[in-house]
Scaffold this motif. Structure first.
Motif, PDB file in Angstrom:
ATOM      1  N   GLN A   1      47.929  44.305  33.584  1.00 48.84           N
ATOM      2  CA  GLN A   1      48.946  45.183  34.188  1.00 48.84           C
ATOM      3  C   GLN A   1      50.117  44.372  34.718  1.00 48.84           C
ATOM      4  N   THR A   2      51.260  45.019  34.806  1.00 48.64           N
ATOM      5  CA  THR A   2      52.387  44.428  35.529  1.00 48.64           C
ATOM      6  C   THR A   2      52.358  44.979  36.953  1.00 48.64           C
TER       7      THR A   2
ATOM      8  N   VAL B   1      46.661  36.793  44.407  1.00 52.09           N
ATOM      9  CA  VAL B   1      47.020  37.845  43.456  1.00 52.09           C
ATOM     10  C   VAL B   1      45.695  38.265  42.828  1.00 52.09           C
ATOM     11  N   GLY B   2      45.094  39.293  43.412  1.00 55.45           N
ATOM     12  CA  GLY B   2      43.705  39.614  43.102  1.00 55.45           C
ATOM     13  C   GLY B   2      43.516  40.492  41.880  1.00 55.45           C
ATOM     14  N   ARG B   3      42.278  40.446  41.336  1.00 53.83           N
ATOM     15  CA  ARG B   3      41.939  41.275  40.174  1.00 53.83           C
ATOM     16  C   ARG B   3      41.694  42.716  40.583  1.00 53.83           C
ATOM     17  N   GLY B   4      41.348  42.919  41.874  1.00 52.91           N
ATOM     18  CA  GLY B   4      41.122  44.277  42.351  1.00 52.91           C
ATOM     19  C   GLY B   4      39.661  44.623  42.553  1.00 52.91           C
ATOM     20  N   ASP B   5      38.743  43.707  42.218  1.00 54.59           N
ATOM     21  CA  ASP B   5      37.323  44.058  42.350  1.00 54.59           C
ATOM     22  C   ASP B   5      36.550  43.136  43.287  1.00 54.59           C
TER      23      ASP B   5
ATOM     24  N   ARG C   1      57.873  38.240  41.527  1.00 56.07           N
ATOM     25  CA  ARG C   1      57.067  38.763  40.410  1.00 56.07           C
ATOM     26  C   ARG C   1      56.681  37.632  39.453  1.00 56.07           C
ATOM     27  N   VAL C   2      57.648  36.747  39.189  1.00 58.51           N
ATOM     28  CA  VAL C   2      57.376  35.594  38.322  1.00 58.51           C
ATOM     29  C   VAL C   2      56.258  34.739  38.926  1.00 58.51           C
ATOM     30  N   TRP C   3      56.334  34.490  40.219  1.00 54.03           N
ATOM     31  CA  TRP C   3      55.330  33.653  40.884  1.00 54.03           C
ATOM     32  C   TRP C   3      53.955  34.320  40.825  1.00 54.03           C
ATOM     33  N   ALA C   4      53.921  35.647  40.990  1.00 58.06           N
ATOM     34  CA  ALA C   4      52.643  36.366  40.955  1.00 58.06           C
ATOM     35  C   ALA C   4      52.020  36.299  39.556  1.00 58.06           C
ATOM     36  N   TYR C   5      52.844  36.450  38.524  1.00 53.61           N
ATOM     37  CA  TYR C   5      52.283  36.398  37.161  1.00 53.61           C
ATOM     38  C   TYR C   5      51.764  35.001  36.851  1.00 53.61           C
ATOM     39  N   GLU C   6      52.430  33.972  37.347  1.00 49.62           N
ATOM     40  CA  GLU C   6      51.892  32.610  37.177  1.00 49.62           C
ATOM     41  C   GLU C   6      50.520  32.485  37.843  1.00 49.62           C
ATOM     42  N   SER C   7      50.367  33.115  39.005  1.00 52.29           N
ATOM     43  CA  SER C   7      49.074  33.037  39.702  1.00 52.29           C
ATOM     44  C   SER C   7      47.968  33.733  38.921  1.00 52.29           C
ATOM     45  N   MET C   8      48.318  34.750  38.129  1.00 51.43           N
ATOM     46  CA  MET C   8      47.300  35.471  37.346  1.00 51.43           C
ATOM     47  C   MET C   8      46.825  34.672  36.132  1.00 51.43           C
ATOM     48  N   GLN C   9      47.727  33.806  35.609  1.00 50.45           N
ATOM     49  CA  GLN C   9      47.422  33.159  34.326  1.00 50.45           C
ATOM     50  C   GLN C   9      46.123  32.361  34.292  1.00 50.45           C
ATOM     51  N   PRO C  10      45.824  31.550  35.322  1.00 48.52           N
ATOM     52  CA  PRO C  10      44.597  30.743  35.236  1.00 48.52           C
ATOM     53  C   PRO C  10      43.320  31.461  35.676  1.00 48.52           C
TER      54      PRO C  10
END
Ligand SMILES: [Zn+2]
Length: 245
Positions: free
Chosen positions: A75-76, A129-133, A191-200
């Motif tokens: 998701q975005t 930046v959590g997965r939600g679970d 938003r850019v920083w958050a998406y980087e946090s999701m990548q790994p």
């Protein structure tokens, strides 16, 4: 001041102070002067942890959810269901508007400045930046060198503090390692920083079923968390330069 260690802390004190110390190296003279008008001679390293210290003060209860955001895989941010109490992305946008608005009171702008230094750090901690679970890994109990911990805490502080370096010593090591790449990271969009946090995410959650973490996990993750601390410092400066420079 006494304060409670909330379950969802953030980069521990060492991690936040490293980001503040790195940011000082990249401020423009004008931004630096405007920062001094608001917080005097305090360093960004020292004010970086203020937002965790006030967690015990009921007057700041409304800020508790500003330290993190949930963005499930695939998701975005725009597609996610928003937390009515706020999140780290909207808080950075909103507090940035307060900081740059000279019609606001000095005290409102000072609070916004100290919160921004902290929150730009938090958003670079991948588990903020959590997965939600699993509440950003807080619900994943692990053993860290045989001691009870959880995945979030391993990332906030267990790995960083295991070197027993002061924040200035650790800043020096990280800065030497990454300074030549810093120009690539100048960006002011959370938003850019958050998406980087999701990548790994996949790497971060890849450990044995016994959840016993130690040297091997630390060595696999070290470059990543040191990179995130450096990037956070560069971005704190980029944001403050754009708002106050
Ligand atoms: Zn935090």
């Amino acid at each position: 001041m006494f304060f409670l260690w909330s379950k969802a802390f953030s980069w521990g004190q060492t991690g936040h102070r490293i980001t503040g110390e790195i940011a000082e190296k990249y401020l423009t003279p004008k931004a630096r002067k405007n920062i001094r008008k608001l917080i005097g001679d305090q360093s960004l390293a020292i004010v970086s942890t203020w937002m965790d210290e006030i967690k015990s003060d009921p007057r700041y209860n409304h800020t508790h959810d500003w330290h993190w955001v949930t963005i499930p895989d695939g998701q975005t941010y725009e597609q996610t269901e928003k937390n009515p109490k706020g999140d780290v992305i909207e808080a950075i946008d909103r507090l940035g508007n307060v900081l740059k608005d000279r019609s606001q009171t000095d005290s409102a702008r000072r609070d916004a400045l100290m919160m921004l230094v902290h929150l730009v750090g938090d958003i670079h901690q991948p588990l903020h930046v959590g997965r939600g679970d699993d509440r950003g890994g807080n619900d994943i109990r692990v053993r860290w060198f045989g001691q009870n911990s959880n995945l979030h805490r391993v990332w906030d502080s267990d790995m960083i503090d295991s070197y027993q370096l002061s924040y200035t010593e650790y800043t020096d090591a990280i800065y030497r390692k990454y300074q030549h790449q810093a120009h690539q990271w100048i960006s002011t969009d959370p938003r850019v920083w958050a998406y980087e946090s999701m990548q790994p995410r996949d790497e971060i959650y890849a450990f044995d079923r016994d959840k016993s973490l130690g040297y091997l996990y630390h060595y696999k993750m070290r470059d990543l968390y040191e990179l995130r601390l450096m990037q956070a410092g560069v971005r704190i400066a980029a944001l403050l330069n754009s708002l106050l420079g």
